[in-house]
Design an enzyme around this catalytic site. Structure first.
Site, PDB file in Angstrom:
ATOM      1  N   ARG A 162       0.836  -1.217   0.000  1.00 30.53           N
ATOM      2  CA  ARG A 162       0.000   0.000   0.000  1.00 30.53           C
ATOM      3  C   ARG A 162       0.863   1.256   0.000  1.00 30.53           C
ATOM      4  O   ARG A 162       0.592   2.224   0.715  1.00 30.53           O
ATOM      5  CB  ARG A 162      -0.952   0.037   1.201  1.00 30.53           C
ATOM      6  N   SER A 197     -10.588  -0.243   3.880  1.00 33.31           N
ATOM      7  CA  SER A 197      -9.832  -0.509   5.114  1.00 33.31           C
ATOM      8  C   SER A 197      -9.294   0.805   5.650  1.00 33.31           C
ATOM      9  O   SER A 197      -8.622   1.536   4.923  1.00 33.31           O
ATOM     10  CB  SER A 197      -8.649  -1.430   4.819  1.00 33.31           C
ATOM     11  N   GLU A 235      -4.719   3.993   6.355  1.00 34.02           N
ATOM     12  CA  GLU A 235      -4.443   3.749   4.932  1.00 34.02           C
ATOM     13  C   GLU A 235      -4.862   4.932   4.050  1.00 34.02           C
ATOM     14  O   GLU A 235      -4.128   5.301   3.136  1.00 34.02           O
ATOM     15  CB  GLU A 235      -5.163   2.468   4.473  1.00 34.02           C
TER      16      GLU A 235
END
Ligand SMILES: Cc1cc2nc3c(=O)[nH]c(=O)nc-3n(C[C@H](O)[C@H](O)[C@H](O)COP(=O)(O)OP(=O)(O)OC[C@H]3O[C@@H](n4cnc5c(N)ncnc54)[C@H](O)[C@@H]3O)c2cc1C
EC number: 1.3.1.98
Length: 368
Positions: free
Chosen positions: A162, A251, A358
């Site tokens: 990520r 998320s 995130e």
């Protein structure tokens, strides 16, 4: 709809107004809008699908450039591969649907991820055993520092979990908005897809189980796509306007990557996955943020009943998945931040591990 209100352009449906809003539908308009804001030294926020962004209730004191460019172009076809170029604003899931319909393999496991194609390299989007780094050939970007269009390869982007150099060039701050957008603005994304016809390999255990095949075996492309969409929907990870569990940024925390000694302090049943990042010397493992959250006492739906005197049920963890932070219809950004802060602090207290958000935070930070 109030055009310049970020709540109307983000999947969590929160965020205040921008001073100026520019929607661009061509690449020339896009580069011009970015260059104009930079020349005028005005804070710039690039928005596409708004599915990985959390912007302050006070809004954005500068120019939002909304990327709405479109197009999939076949650059080259060989006996085995098809090289495509996709405009940054093109809806990502439409690219996946197109590739599956064409019998092309590589991105089918990334079905159902909201947002634009141009944002996929920003955080190296991934799901079900795939991420964009595996099929990305190169990208064309507007380099705001050099003030010109350049090409970057996967190696240049230094992809991680990520993460990429693009995401790392964004600086989140509550007072300074100069680097709220990355140095490199993605104009188009080139992907190298494989011609396999009907079948594609399955690289994720949960997906293999759902498809009733062995891990590593192949399954029909269409079937993989539909199964991924079904799995995602069961977790509230496919956008659905009538389902508050999907009014989120997906998320909210990444899965923590920790040294093996830290993981060994957790109970045996805590899920952990082997992990290796290029250039890393220490042995690390990836933990499940969802497990850590749940086992720190923050269960599905936490916040919905106003637990801990939090936000009177306006925001909560999803009722389907502890990793998603959701707007129950009338939440503010601050409501989401309040729940996120409680969860992060509770996980530190229980497990000594600090979860990292995130989504890109603009003008907000978790409580200290
Ligand atoms: C329900 C749900 C499920 C999700 N599931 C997943 C998942 O499985 N895997 C995963 O990885 N992510 C997932 N996400 C997160 C999100 O969908 C992805 O990160 C997506 O790529 C964001 O695209 P976007 O166009 O919405 O970006 P935005 O939210 O508009 O922008 C995100 C960031 O990228 C920057 N940006 C956007 N476009 C460009 C561009 N062209 N050039 C440079 N910077 C740009 C923005 O400035 C911002 O910093 C999920 C989100 C939701 C809401």
């Amino acid at each position: 709809m109030t055009q310049n209100l970020l709540a109307n352009h983000t999947t969590a449906r929160v965020g205040g107004p921008a001073t100026t809003w520019v929607k661009v539908t061509t690449e020339d308009q896009l580069t011009l809008a970015i260059a104009d804001a930079d020349t005028a030294d005005v804070p710039l926020l690039v928005v596409a699908g708004g599915s990985n962004l959390l912007v302050a209730d006070e809004g954005f004191p500068g120019t939002v450039v909304q990327i709405a460019t479109k197009g999939i172009e076949v650059v080259e076809t060989t006996d085995t591969n098809v090289h495509i170029r996709v405009a940054a604003g093109h809806v990502w899931d439409d690219v996946v649907a197109w590739s599956v319909a064409e019998g092309l393999t590589g991105i089918e496991a990334l079905s159902g991820i909201p947002g634009s194609t141009g944002a996929t390299p920003v955080q190296n989007v991934g799901a079900y055993g795939a991420d964009i780094s595996q099929t990305l050939h190169s990208i064309r970007v507007w380099d705001r520092k050099a003030r010109k269009i350049i090409e970057l390869t996967g190696d240049d982007l230094e992809f991680g979990y990520r993460d990429s150099i693009i995401k790392r060039s964004i600086v989140s701050s509550t007072t300074n908005f100069r680097n709220a957008s990355p140095r490199w603005i993605v104009l188009s994304v080139d992907l190298q897809l494989t011609k396999t016809g009907e079948l594609a390999p399955v690289r994720y255990a949960q997906l293999a189980r759902a498809l009733n095949v062995e891990l590593g075996d192949s399954a029909p492309l269409e079937h993989i796509r539909q199964t991924v969409l079904d799995l995602r929907a069961s977790k509230g990870m496919v956008l659905e306007s009538t389902d508050y569990d999907t009014w989120s940024t997906g998320s909210f925390f990444t899965n923590p990557i920790v040294p093996i000694e830290v993981a060994s302090t957790l109970p045996d049943e805590a899920p952990r996955f082997a992990h290796h990042e290029a250039g890393e010397n220490t042995e690390t493992v990836k933990l499940s943020a969802a497990w850590l959250i749940d086992h720190a006492g923050f269960h599905k739906g936490f916040g919905l009943n106003g637990e801990s005197g939090t936000v009177e049920g306006r925001a909560s963890l999803s009722t389907k998945h502890t990793l998603a932070l959701t707007n129950r219809g009338s939440a503010t950004t601050q409501d989401l931040v309040r729940i996120a802060s409680l969860v992060r602090d509770g996980v530190v207290k229980k497990w000594g591990i600090t979860l990292v958000p995130e989504p890109v935070l603009v003008g907000v930070q978790l409580g200290i």
